[in-house]
Structures are given as structure tokens and as C-alpha cells.
Motif scaffolding. Structure first.
Motif, PDB file in Angstrom:
ATOM      1  N   LEU A   1       0.860  -1.180   0.000  1.00 36.09           N
ATOM      2  CA  LEU A   1       0.000   0.000   0.000  1.00 36.09           C
ATOM      3  C   LEU A   1       0.898   1.232   0.000  1.00 36.09           C
ATOM      4  N   ALA A   2       0.575   2.205  -0.832  1.00 37.09           N
ATOM      5  CA  ALA A   2       1.291   3.484  -0.848  1.00 37.09           C
ATOM      6  C   ALA A   2       0.279   4.600  -0.641  1.00 37.09           C
ATOM      7  N   PHE A   3       0.625   5.555   0.205  1.00 35.30           N
ATOM      8  CA  PHE A   3      -0.274   6.664   0.496  1.00 35.30           C
ATOM      9  C   PHE A   3       0.517   7.896   0.891  1.00 35.30           C
ATOM     10  N   LEU A   4      -0.142   9.051   0.803  1.00 30.84           N
ATOM     11  CA  LEU A   4       0.505  10.301   1.191  1.00 30.84           C
ATOM     12  C   LEU A   4       0.694  10.344   2.698  1.00 30.84           C
ATOM     13  N   ASP A   5       1.841  10.865   3.123  1.00 30.13           N
ATOM     14  CA  ASP A   5       2.118  11.070   4.547  1.00 30.13           C
ATOM     15  C   ASP A   5       1.273  12.253   5.016  1.00 30.13           C
ATOM     16  N   ILE A   6       0.573  12.103   6.148  1.00 30.72           N
ATOM     17  CA  ILE A   6      -0.278  13.204   6.626  1.00 30.72           C
ATOM     18  C   ILE A   6       0.514  14.247   7.422  1.00 30.72           C
ATOM     19  N   ASN A   7       1.786  13.975   7.684  1.00 34.55           N
ATOM     20  CA  ASN A   7       2.691  14.949   8.303  1.00 34.55           C
ATOM     21  C   ASN A   7       3.926  15.075   7.404  1.00 34.55           C
ATOM     22  N   PRO A   8       3.736  15.588   6.191  1.00 35.13           N
ATOM     23  CA  PRO A   8       4.811  15.551   5.196  1.00 35.13           C
ATOM     24  C   PRO A   8       5.964  16.505   5.486  1.00 35.13           C
ATOM     25  N   LEU A   9       7.147  16.087   5.016  1.00 37.17           N
ATOM     26  CA  LEU A   9       8.318  16.962   5.053  1.00 37.17           C
ATOM     27  C   LEU A   9       8.360  17.851   3.820  1.00 37.17           C
ATOM     28  N   SER A  10       7.629  17.452   2.781  1.00 36.10           N
ATOM     29  CA  SER A  10       7.526  18.239   1.548  1.00 36.10           C
ATOM     30  C   SER A  10       6.313  17.744   0.773  1.00 36.10           C
ATOM     31  N   GLN A  11       5.897  18.531  -0.222  1.00 39.99           N
ATOM     32  CA  GLN A  11       4.754  18.141  -1.047  1.00 39.99           C
ATOM     33  C   GLN A  11       5.086  16.861  -1.800  1.00 39.99           C
ATOM     34  N   GLY A  12       4.196  15.863  -1.703  1.00 39.85           N
ATOM     35  CA  GLY A  12       4.397  14.585  -2.380  1.00 39.85           C
ATOM     36  C   GLY A  12       5.035  13.519  -1.511  1.00 39.85           C
ATOM     37  N   HIS A  13       5.389  13.859  -0.260  1.00 38.08           N
ATOM     38  CA  HIS A  13       5.975  12.877   0.675  1.00 38.08           C
ATOM     39  C   HIS A  13       4.989  11.720   0.830  1.00 38.08           C
ATOM     40  N   ALA A  14       5.436  10.529   0.470  1.00 38.51           N
ATOM     41  CA  ALA A  14       4.568   9.357   0.488  1.00 38.51           C
ATOM     42  C   ALA A  14       5.214   8.208   1.252  1.00 38.51           C
ATOM     43  N   LEU A  15       4.366   7.295   1.702  1.00 36.73           N
ATOM     44  CA  LEU A  15       4.819   6.089   2.385  1.00 36.73           C
ATOM     45  C   LEU A  15       4.468   4.882   1.537  1.00 36.73           C
ATOM     46  N   VAL A  16       5.384   3.937   1.458  1.00 36.10           N
ATOM     47  CA  VAL A  16       5.150   2.674   0.773  1.00 36.10           C
ATOM     48  C   VAL A  16       5.304   1.599   1.842  1.00 36.10           C
ATOM     49  N   VAL A  17       4.215   0.843   2.062  1.00 35.46           N
ATOM     50  CA  VAL A  17       4.127  -0.050   3.208  1.00 35.46           C
ATOM     51  C   VAL A  17       3.807  -1.476   2.768  1.00 35.46           C
ATOM     52  N   PRO A  18       4.645  -2.448   3.162  1.00 32.55           N
ATOM     53  CA  PRO A  18       4.238  -3.827   2.912  1.00 32.55           C
ATOM     54  C   PRO A  18       3.032  -4.153   3.798  1.00 32.55           C
ATOM     55  N   LYS A  19       2.092  -4.904   3.288  1.00 31.72           N
ATOM     56  CA  LYS A  19       0.909  -5.247   4.084  1.00 31.72           C
ATOM     57  C   LYS A  19       1.229  -6.286   5.157  1.00 31.72           C
ATOM     58  N   PHE A  20       2.311  -7.007   5.007  1.00 31.74           N
ATOM     59  CA  PHE A  20       2.754  -7.960   6.019  1.00 31.74           C
ATOM     60  C   PHE A  20       3.280  -7.164   7.198  1.00 31.74           C
ATOM     61  N   HIS A  21       2.775  -7.435   8.406  1.00 29.08           N
ATOM     62  CA  HIS A  21       3.231  -6.696   9.582  1.00 29.08           C
ATOM     63  C   HIS A  21       4.576  -7.220  10.057  1.00 29.08           C
ATOM     64  N   GLY A  22       5.515  -6.331  10.154  1.00 29.28           N
ATOM     65  CA  GLY A  22       6.820  -6.617  10.735  1.00 29.28           C
ATOM     66  C   GLY A  22       7.420  -5.297  11.150  1.00 29.28           C
ATOM     67  N   GLU A  23       8.067  -5.288  12.299  1.00 26.26           N
ATOM     68  CA  GLU A  23       8.614  -4.033  12.812  1.00 26.26           C
ATOM     69  C   GLU A  23       9.859  -3.588  12.048  1.00 26.26           C
ATOM     70  N   LYS A  24      10.725  -4.550  11.705  1.00 30.13           N
ATOM     71  CA  LYS A  24      11.980  -4.218  11.042  1.00 30.13           C
ATOM     72  C   LYS A  24      12.065  -4.930   9.699  1.00 30.13           C
ATOM     73  N   LEU A  25      12.908  -4.403   8.831  1.00 30.95           N
ATOM     74  CA  LEU A  25      13.050  -4.941   7.486  1.00 30.95           C
ATOM     75  C   LEU A  25      13.323  -6.445   7.499  1.00 30.95           C
ATOM     76  N   THR A  26      14.127  -6.900   8.441  1.00 28.47           N
ATOM     77  CA  THR A  26      14.461  -8.329   8.520  1.00 28.47           C
ATOM     78  C   THR A  26      13.273  -9.188   8.931  1.00 28.47           C
ATOM     79  N   ASP A  27      12.189  -8.584   9.385  1.00 26.73           N
ATOM     80  CA  ASP A  27      10.969  -9.320   9.767  1.00 26.73           C
ATOM     81  C   ASP A  27      10.039  -9.565   8.577  1.00 26.73           C
ATOM     82  N   ILE A  28      10.307  -8.940   7.450  1.00 20.84           N
ATOM     83  CA  ILE A  28       9.414  -9.013   6.298  1.00 20.84           C
ATOM     84  C   ILE A  28       9.927 -10.064   5.317  1.00 20.84           C
ATOM     85  N   PRO A  29       9.079 -11.021   4.911  1.00 19.53           N
ATOM     86  CA  PRO A  29       9.509 -12.003   3.902  1.00 19.53           C
ATOM     87  C   PRO A  29       9.874 -11.296   2.594  1.00 19.53           C
TER      88      PRO A  29
END
Length: 144
Positions: A37-65
Motif C-alpha cells: 500500500l502506498a499513500f501520502l504522509d499526513i505529516n509531510p516533510l515536503s509536497q508529495g511525501h509518500a509512504l510505501v508499506v508492505p501489508k505484512f506486519h513486521g517491525e523491522k526490514l528483517t521481519d518481512i519475507p
């Protein structure tokens, strides 16, 4: 992990369920498929600041398959092109000490249109001991 998922704001956004005790947090979805899922950040650092999120829940990168990470860079690249960002940062933090605020892996795409907007960072380079660097290289390379 179930209790962390139940309280995770990104998991709630992914499922379309947000806390009823808080005002509804908008989700301006830019892209969605079965794993990302990708969506706009609601507290952006600049116009167009977006988040890209794996739907699999994991706290750290090494937790994500790995198969839940395959779309991250292509989607992020599409967002860069869609925003018209010429200069930008792709940022992913792991752990509170590394400035992670939400305990769910996410990647920031932050346009840097000028010195005042976007991500501001310092780069505190350390002196290099080439013998130690070579030993570190050999150790890491043997584990990759």
C-alpha cells in the motif's frame, strides 16, 4: 505479534479500520495491490511525501519475507515519477534509535525541492582504519 498488529496504525490503515476513539485519519491511497500500500504522509516533510508499506506486519526490514518486498522499489520509483521530484530521498528506518516512529516497516519517498523542504540530514563521517575496514568487509561478505 497479534497484539502489536492490533494496535498498529499502519495495519489499521491497510485493513481500513481506524481507532474509533480518535478522529478519522485520512488515507490518501496512491497505489494498492495484494502485498503493498502506498499513500501520502499526513505529516509531510515536503509536497508529495509518500509512504510505501508492505501489508505484512513486521517491525523491522528483517521481519518481512522477501516476497513482500518485491514491489517496494518499483512502486517508489513510480511515485517519484508521478510527483515530478527531481531530487528526493528514499528512507527506511529500523528501531526507535534509528528514528522509526511506527513499528511497521515503511519506506518514505520524500521529494527535496529546496533546502528548506524535504529531509534534512547530517552525515557524520568517521575516520577509516583500512585494516579494520578490510576485516569488516571479509566478515560481512562471508555471511551474505
Amino acid at each position: 505479534m497479534a497484539s502489536k498488529m492490533a494496535s498498529c496504525i499502519f495495519c489499521k490503515i491497510i485493513k481500513g479500520k481506524l481507532m474509533s476513539s480518535r478522529p478519522k485519519i485520512p488515507c490518501f491511497k496512491l497505489f494498492e495491490n495484494e502485498k503493498t500500500l502506498a499513500f501520502l504522509d499526513i505529516n509531510p516533510l515536503s509536497q508529495g511525501h509518500a509512504l510505501v508499506v508492505p501489508k505484512f506486519h513486521g517491525e523491522k526490514l528483517t521481519d518481512i519475507p522477501d516476497d513482500h518486498l518485491t514491489d517496494i522499489l518499483p512502486i517508489t520509483k513510480r511515485l517519484v515519477k508521478a510527483t515530478g521530484a527531481v531530487e528526493y530521498n528514499i528512507l527506511q528506518n529500523n528501531g526507535k534509535g534509528a528514528h522509526q516512529e511506527v513499528g511497521h516497516v515503511h519506506f518514505h519517498m520524500i521529494p527535496k525541492p529546496n533546502p528548506q523542504e524535504g529531509l534534512g540530514i547530517s552525515w557524520p563521517q568517521q575516520p577509516t582504519d583500512m585494516d579494520k575496514l578490510k576485516a569488516l568487509f571479509e566478515d560481512i561478505k562471508s555471511k551474505v
